[in-house]
Design a protein around this motif. Structure first.
Motif, PDB file in Angstrom:
ATOM      1  N   PHE A   1      25.156  43.524  32.858  1.00  0.00           N
ATOM      2  CA  PHE A   1      26.500  43.776  33.380  1.00  0.00           C
ATOM      3  C   PHE A   1      27.549  42.976  32.613  1.00  0.00           C
ATOM      4  N   ILE A   2      27.217  41.733  32.246  1.00  0.00           N
ATOM      5  CA  ILE A   2      28.160  40.923  31.482  1.00  0.00           C
ATOM      6  C   ILE A   2      28.413  41.553  30.116  1.00  0.00           C
ATOM      7  N   LEU A   3      27.353  41.989  29.465  1.00  0.00           N
ATOM      8  CA  LEU A   3      27.462  42.546  28.116  1.00  0.00           C
ATOM      9  C   LEU A   3      28.201  43.882  28.097  1.00  0.00           C
ATOM     10  N   LEU A   4      28.168  44.629  29.196  1.00  0.00           N
ATOM     11  CA  LEU A   4      28.865  45.915  29.258  1.00  0.00           C
ATOM     12  C   LEU A   4      30.385  45.764  29.248  1.00  0.00           C
ATOM     13  N   PHE A   5      30.884  44.588  29.648  1.00  0.00           N
ATOM     14  CA  PHE A   5      32.311  44.256  29.588  1.00  0.00           C
ATOM     15  C   PHE A   5      33.165  45.117  30.530  1.00  0.00           C
ATOM     16  N   THR A   6      32.554  45.785  31.475  1.00  0.00           N
ATOM     17  CA  THR A   6      33.285  46.579  32.473  1.00  0.00           C
ATOM     18  C   THR A   6      33.064  45.930  33.831  1.00  0.00           C
ATOM     19  N   TYR A   7      34.009  45.086  34.208  1.00  0.00           N
ATOM     20  CA  TYR A   7      33.785  44.228  35.367  1.00  0.00           C
ATOM     21  C   TYR A   7      34.343  44.805  36.665  1.00  0.00           C
ATOM     22  N   GLN A   8      34.726  46.118  36.642  1.00  0.00           N
ATOM     23  CA  GLN A   8      35.023  46.777  37.913  1.00  0.00           C
ATOM     24  C   GLN A   8      33.774  46.748  38.792  1.00  0.00           C
ATOM     25  N   PHE A   9      32.615  46.703  38.148  1.00  0.00           N
ATOM     26  CA  PHE A   9      31.345  46.676  38.871  1.00  0.00           C
ATOM     27  C   PHE A   9      30.649  45.334  38.661  1.00  0.00           C
ATOM     28  N   GLY A  10      31.455  44.288  38.545  1.00  0.00           N
ATOM     29  CA  GLY A  10      30.902  42.959  38.291  1.00  0.00           C
ATOM     30  C   GLY A  10      30.585  42.164  39.537  1.00  0.00           C
ATOM     31  N   SER A  11      30.838  42.739  40.706  1.00  0.00           N
ATOM     32  CA  SER A  11      30.518  42.030  41.944  1.00  0.00           C
ATOM     33  C   SER A  11      29.022  41.744  42.005  1.00  0.00           C
ATOM     34  N   ALA A  12      28.651  40.551  42.459  1.00  0.00           N
ATOM     35  CA  ALA A  12      27.244  40.169  42.521  1.00  0.00           C
ATOM     36  C   ALA A  12      26.430  41.084  43.427  1.00  0.00           C
ATOM     37  N   ILE A  13      27.081  41.751  44.376  1.00  0.00           N
ATOM     38  CA  ILE A  13      26.352  42.621  45.301  1.00  0.00           C
ATOM     39  C   ILE A  13      25.667  43.761  44.557  1.00  0.00           C
ATOM     40  N   TYR A  14      26.275  44.247  43.450  1.00  0.00           N
ATOM     41  CA  TYR A  14      25.678  45.348  42.703  1.00  0.00           C
ATOM     42  C   TYR A  14      24.410  44.908  41.979  1.00  0.00           C
ATOM     43  N   THR A  15      24.489  43.777  41.290  1.00  0.00           N
ATOM     44  CA  THR A  15      23.329  43.303  40.546  1.00  0.00           C
ATOM     45  C   THR A  15      22.212  42.846  41.487  1.00  0.00           C
TER      46      THR A  15
END
Length: 391
Positions: free
Chosen positions: A97-111
């Motif tokens: 998720f970090i490497l994708l650089f799209t942090y709209q979905f960066g909430s920890a709940i998703y990972t």
């Protein structure tokens, strides 16, 4: 006494091992990159930058360190034992998720949800992955670990909301856009990574098998290890219909309220583990709905910061500038300077020169109420009031 000494020694070792996790350095690197991209855009559009280029890198750890300590105390105090294999699987998703650089979905709940689903799928289909010297196997997460994982997910949502509420508007970066009517307006972007080093207790001797120096202590017949694990929270959002100070405060409040609900539901899973799995699912759906709804709300309607016929609207205030010392805010309109009406940037700076020694501004705030601001400007200060204006 000996037991206490052993735990304290292993705790210190566990803190040191935190710096072995690649997420620490990847998060720092991408925080620097976020700041570089932001400064480059601000200089291109406004010929200056609002915040220091290392602001994102400085805050990636410091912004949430107090909350990381609080969550560490809670985690150890209530005995949240996190399975080793889940942490390894979660780490893979987190780095992706970090490497994708799209942090709209960066909430920890998703990972966390993806890590949980992946662990269970690997267990169901008997899959395994070899990572360096480790063999990552699946896990019957519903029987071992779903409750503490779900509680951690809820607690991280609470912290995410607080961080958005506190730091969102302060780090909002203006971006010039052209409206459908052909005039310039401002959209505010926030792109941020936060890293929370949280002390966890993991069971067994899986890690010490490969890393003999890994901190470990025993309680009765069961072996445990301390690990300070880096949880990463990403956030990306823009505001255009609302002023940043109002938008991000409201956004953060909704997220931490959701976190409280998820934490309570997850705790009920102590009596029925399936409830904790449902809590994670609810958290993912609700967090996604918050993102979509907020995006749609800001996508429509008028721009909160755009050229006005009455006065000059403030799009940004430089840190440490005379404008900041005067308490000027984004979205306010300067209508008079030293008694002279102003309607554009040139008129503003010409009026400043009338009496720079005691510069007096009449400002309309976002509620339309008049405020008076006065500040002593020294020689040539009128060329650097520290304002970014909508032209």
């Amino acid at each position: 006494m000996r037991m206490v000494q052993e735990v304290l020694i292993e705790l210190v070792k566990g803190i040191g091992r935190f710096f072995l996790h690649p997420a620490v350095y990847v998060t720092l690197l991408f925080s620097i990159l976020i700041g570089y991209v932001r400064v480059k855009r601000e200089r291109r559009q406004f010929r200056t930058r609002l915040l220091w280029g290392w602001t994102e890198a400085k805050g990636f750890l410091l912004d949430g360190i107090i909350w990381a300590l609080i969550l560490s105390v809670i985690s150890v105090a209530i005995g949240l034992v996190i399975p080793n294999s889940w942490l390894l699987i979660y780490s893979m998703w987190m780095l992706l998720f970090i490497l994708l650089f799209t942090y709209q979905f960066g909430s920890a709940i998703y990972t966390i949800a993806l890590g949980t689903a992946t662990a269970y799928a690997m267990y169901t289909f008997n899959w395994s992955i070899d990572v360096f010297t480790w063999t990552v196997s699946g896990l019957d997460i519903l029987q071992a670990g779903i409750v503490p994982v779900a509680i951690i997910a809820g607690l991280l949502l609470i912290v995410e909301g607080v961080l958005i509420q506190k730091h969102g508007s302060a780090q909002a970066s203006p971006k010039l856009v052209t409206t459908h009517r052909g005039i310039e307006a401002i959209v505010y972007h926030v792109k941020k990574l936060w890293l929370l080093p949280i002390l966890l207790v993991i069971p067994g001797d899986v890690i010490p098998t490969y890393l003999p120096y890994w901190p470990q202590f025993t309680l009765g017949e069961t072996a445990f290890s301390f690990v300070v694990f880096p949880f990463v929270i990403g956030f990306q959002q823009k505001s255009q219909h609302s002023l940043p100070i109002h938008f991000f405060a409201g956004y953060g409040k909704i997220v931490w309220q959701l976190g409280i609900v998820i934490t309570i539901i997850a705790a009920i899973g102590y009596f029925e583990p399936l409830v904790s799995a449902i809590a994670i699912l609810i958290g993912v759906i609700a967090r996604l709905l918050i993102t979509i709804i907020k995006y749609q709300q800001e996508k429509t309607g008028n721009y909160a910061v755009s050229p006005q016929s009455n006065g000059v609207m403030i799009a940004g205030v430089l840190s440490g500038s005379p404008a900041e010392k005067m308490g000027l805010l984004i979205g306010e309109r300067i209508v008079k300077v030293n008694g002279q009406k102003v309607e554009n940037e040139q008129e503003l700076y010409e009026a400043v020169q009338i009496n720079a020694a005691h510069c007096r501004l009449e400002v309309l705030d976002s509620n339309g109420e008049l405020r008076l601001r006065q500040h002593i400007l020294f020689r040539h200060d009128h060329y650097r009031l520290g304002l970014i204006l909508v032209r």
